[in-house]
Design a protein around this motif. Structure first.
Motif, PDB file in Angstrom:
ATOM      1  N   GLU A   1       0.823  -1.205   0.000  1.00 52.73           N
ATOM      2  CA  GLU A   1       0.000   0.000   0.000  1.00 52.73           C
ATOM      3  C   GLU A   1       0.861   1.260   0.000  1.00 52.73           C
ATOM      4  O   GLU A   1       1.890   1.341   0.674  1.00 52.73           O
TER       5      GLU A   1
ATOM      6  N   VAL B   1       0.154   5.346   0.666  1.00 57.56           N
ATOM      7  CA  VAL B   1      -0.817   6.334   1.135  1.00 57.56           C
ATOM      8  C   VAL B   1      -0.202   7.713   0.980  1.00 57.56           C
ATOM      9  O   VAL B   1       0.878   7.992   1.510  1.00 57.56           O
ATOM     10  N   VAL B   2      -0.886   8.587   0.234  1.00 62.76           N
ATOM     11  CA  VAL B   2      -0.438   9.972   0.060  1.00 62.76           C
ATOM     12  C   VAL B   2      -1.454  10.853   0.769  1.00 62.76           C
ATOM     13  O   VAL B   2      -2.596  10.986   0.311  1.00 62.76           O
TER      14      VAL B   2
ATOM     15  N   GLU C   1      -5.154   9.694   0.641  1.00 65.54           N
ATOM     16  CA  GLU C   1      -5.485   8.882  -0.529  1.00 65.54           C
ATOM     17  C   GLU C   1      -4.606   7.641  -0.529  1.00 65.54           C
ATOM     18  O   GLU C   1      -3.435   7.701  -0.179  1.00 65.54           O
ATOM     19  N   ARG C   2      -5.155   6.526  -0.964  1.00 65.02           N
ATOM     20  CA  ARG C   2      -4.377   5.297  -0.906  1.00 65.02           C
ATOM     21  C   ARG C   2      -4.561   4.455  -2.149  1.00 65.02           C
ATOM     22  O   ARG C   2      -5.581   4.522  -2.840  1.00 65.02           O
ATOM     23  N   THR C   3      -3.541   3.657  -2.433  1.00 61.51           N
ATOM     24  CA  THR C   3      -3.588   2.698  -3.526  1.00 61.51           C
ATOM     25  C   THR C   3      -2.680   1.543  -3.149  1.00 61.51           C
ATOM     26  O   THR C   3      -2.045   1.542  -2.093  1.00 61.51           O
TER      27      THR C   3
ATOM     28  N   LEU D   1      -2.333   0.574  -8.639  1.00 64.16           N
ATOM     29  CA  LEU D   1      -1.487   1.552  -9.308  1.00 64.16           C
ATOM     30  C   LEU D   1      -1.174   1.099 -10.738  1.00 64.16           C
ATOM     31  O   LEU D   1      -1.174   1.914 -11.666  1.00 64.16           O
TER      32      LEU D   1
ATOM     33  N   ASP E   1      -4.348   1.814 -12.807  1.00 64.70           N
ATOM     34  CA  ASP E   1      -4.546   3.242 -13.082  1.00 64.70           C
ATOM     35  C   ASP E   1      -3.473   3.802 -14.000  1.00 64.70           C
ATOM     36  O   ASP E   1      -3.749   4.648 -14.866  1.00 64.70           O
TER      37      ASP E   1
ATOM     38  N   ARG F   1       0.123  13.825  -4.339  1.00 64.92           N
ATOM     39  CA  ARG F   1      -1.237  13.299  -4.216  1.00 64.92           C
ATOM     40  C   ARG F   1      -1.276  11.988  -4.988  1.00 64.92           C
ATOM     41  O   ARG F   1      -0.319  11.616  -5.675  1.00 64.92           O
ATOM     42  N   LEU F   2      -2.390  11.272  -4.892  1.00 65.71           N
ATOM     43  CA  LEU F   2      -2.509  10.003  -5.601  1.00 65.71           C
ATOM     44  C   LEU F   2      -2.310  10.186  -7.098  1.00 65.71           C
ATOM     45  O   LEU F   2      -1.657   9.371  -7.769  1.00 65.71           O
TER      46      LEU F   2
ATOM     47  N   GLN G   1      -0.143   8.161 -10.105  1.00 64.20           N
ATOM     48  CA  GLN G   1      -0.783   7.638 -11.312  1.00 64.20           C
ATOM     49  C   GLN G   1      -0.155   8.246 -12.563  1.00 64.20           C
ATOM     50  O   GLN G   1       0.074   7.554 -13.571  1.00 64.20           O
TER      51      GLN G   1
END
Length: 531
Positions: free
Chosen positions: A31, A33-34, A37-39, A44, A47, A73-74, A78
């Motif tokens: 994971e 996390v920014v 926001e998380r991915t 990832l 996206d 940011r997320l 991306q």
């Protein structure tokens, strides 16, 4: 944790590497996390594939440049991995930069598309005003609105959400030796230079960081550094994904709240730069200072006089390194092989030497310029964007010249002394004296200006300027600093302003900054922080 004595080179593009991570059950759920926001690796990859397809649909082709201008940011992640997956070249820029610097980077890199946060669109519009940039399209993050700022005619806009809505397409093959990113270093006696870094260099830096630090899926990594720097990109985000660890990114460092964040988030390792360790050490002692989950920290420099105190007080082990954007991790000093006050010994990645002005190695204990070269291909930068002269100069006699002065002892430990290059290192940020001087010189009361670094009570340096008033004018330091506000980042804004009748010059009319640095903070200097 074993000391890494040798390391291999992996031939993977960033897209191929991310696909391998996402296909590994042990790492696919790693994971990132920014802020809030998380991915994860699998998300990832999905996206990034959509972003890549969307960028290619705009007409971009392999090797085209895409600028990214946004706080972390997320969407930053991306865009980063989408650009790489499409075989395009990312140009991440500091969103707190002034228009002058943004204009220079856009023009030199030839970026055709910019991914820009809505709040940064006015800055982008100012940078493009009257510039000879080739920007064709701006992809706006968040609300898709450029606000009241009008972009030049001919520059189209669209929403970042539209990129994420694209269906996956078959992406072109990406050569791992091709350029993945242009990271702009700080200007010295001229404009900032764009270091060309390959996919292979980025991936190998991440993988070696994991080896050096011993990261595992059990680790939770923390960084407060921006994504236009190599530190957070390759030594936190990509290193965390490579290890299958959790990564937390915050946009700002808070000294009073730092250890509370580490406790709440279960942080086991963090990166540090500049004055961060000095600032943490200056916080009032607490009974629970050692009550935290952090086991390790990675970075430089922690002042030698507080090194052991920091480790004992917070129950953390520091791994110090020496390097730069162009040549990362030249030296390493892990806890198992340390000599406090040095940057450690040469890493498994680079050969290291200290040389004289003719590039001849100097004896142990003798100061000279620090130079380095890789032991294997694919580790270091490939040159400076549109600046062949600077590339050749930096690589003369088959060594990369760091512009730093240092000393090697009999056992090969490097002690950093100071900078040959005309740049200032302030609180983990490299300050372009060229940019500072250009902005200060714009003020009508200034005839001449020299920007340079002076000692800081925390660590590294503070920015000082010496200014010569224009004929018949009087320089008011507070008014001059007000002029700098908004034109320079806060870390680049001078702390000290000294008004002088003349600058010390060589016969060729170059400013002798070493004389100004030697004088330091004089009694007649205005101190912004005291004021």
């Amino acid at each position: 944790m074993p000391v890494v004595e040798s390391v291999g080179t992996t031939d993977l593009s960033i897209g191929a590497w991310l696909a391998a991570v996402a296909a590994d059950p042990a790492r696919a759920m790693a994971e990132v996390v920014v802020e809030d926001e998380r991915t994860d690796a699998a998300g990832l990859l999905r996206d990034a594939g959509a972003v890549a397809a969307g960028l290619l649909a705009l007409g971009l082709r392999t090797g085209d440049r895409v600028a990214v201008l946004t706080p972390a940011r997320l969407a930053s992640l991306q865009a980063w991995f989408g650009i790489a997956g499409a075989g395009l070249v990312e140009v991440p820029l500091n969103p707190a930069s002034g228009a002058l610097l943004v204009r220079h980077c856009l023009t030199q890199s030839g970026a055709r598309v910019a991914v820009c946060a809505a709040e940064q669109v006015p800055l982008l519009a100012e940078a493009l005003d009257g510039a000879a940039a080739v920007l064709e399209h701006v992809v706006v993050i968040d609300d898709g609105s450029a606000g009241e700022a009008a972009l030049p005619d001919g520059v189209a806009t669209s929403a970042f959400a539209d990129l994420l809505g694209h269906a996956p397409v078959e992406l072109p093959p990406v050569d791992p030796t091709s350029t993945a990113v242009i990271l702009y270093t700080s200007g010295t006696t001229g404009p900032p230079k764009g270091a060309l870094l390959s996919h292979r260099a980025n991936v190998n830096l991440a993988m070696h960081t994991v080896e050096l630090m011993g990261y595992t899926p059990e680790d939770h990594l923390y960084s407060v550094f921006p994504l236009y720097h190599s530190n957070a990109r390759y030594c936190s985000v990509m290193a965390g994904l490579e290890a299958g660890a959790r990564v937390l990114l915050h946009r700002r460092f808070t000294a009073s709240g730092f250890w509370g964040i580490c406790r709440r988030q279960g942080i086991t390792a963090f990166n540090y730069q500049g004055a961060m360790m000095s600032i943490l050490h200056k916080q009032p002692p607490r009974a629970d200072d050692r009550d935290n989950p952090v086991r390790a920290a990675f970075g430089a420099p922690c002042p030698p006089e507080i090194f052991e105190s920091v480790e004992q007080r917070f129950d953390v082990r520091l791994t110090e390194i020496y390097g730069s954007t162009e040549v990362s991790l030249v030296c390493e000093m892990p806890p198992q092989r340390r000599r406090i006050g040095t940057a450690g010994r040469e890493s498994p990645i680079y050969h290291l030497a200290v040389v004289d002005e003719w590039d001849r190695p100097v004896p142990a204990g003798t100061a000279g310029e620090i130079v380095a070269r890789p032991k294997q291909p694919g580790w270091m930068f490939d040159g400076y964007e549109s600046d062949a002269a600077a590339t050749v100069e930096s690589w003369r006699n088959l060594w990369f010249h760091t512009g730093d002065r240092g000393v090697l002892d009999d056992d090969g430990y490097l002690t950093f002394l100071d900078r040959v290059k005309d740049t200032v290192r302030r609180r983990g940020e490299n300050v372009s004296t060229w940019e500072v001087e250009r902005v200060v010189a714009e003020h009508e009361s200034v005839a001449q200006v020299a920007a340079y670094g002076v000692a800081s009570e925390l660590s590294e340096e503070e920015v000082m300027v010496a200014v010569v008033p224009a004929p018949g004018a009087t320089v008011d330091p507070e008014q001059l600093l007000a002029h700098c506000h908004g034109r320079l980042t806060l870390f680049a804004t001078p702390r000290y302003v000294r008004v002088v009748a003349a600058l010390p010059l060589t016969p060729s009319q170059r400013v002798e900054k070493y004389r100004l640095r030697a004088e330091g903070v004089t009694v007649d200097a205005f101190d912004r922080e005291a004021g």
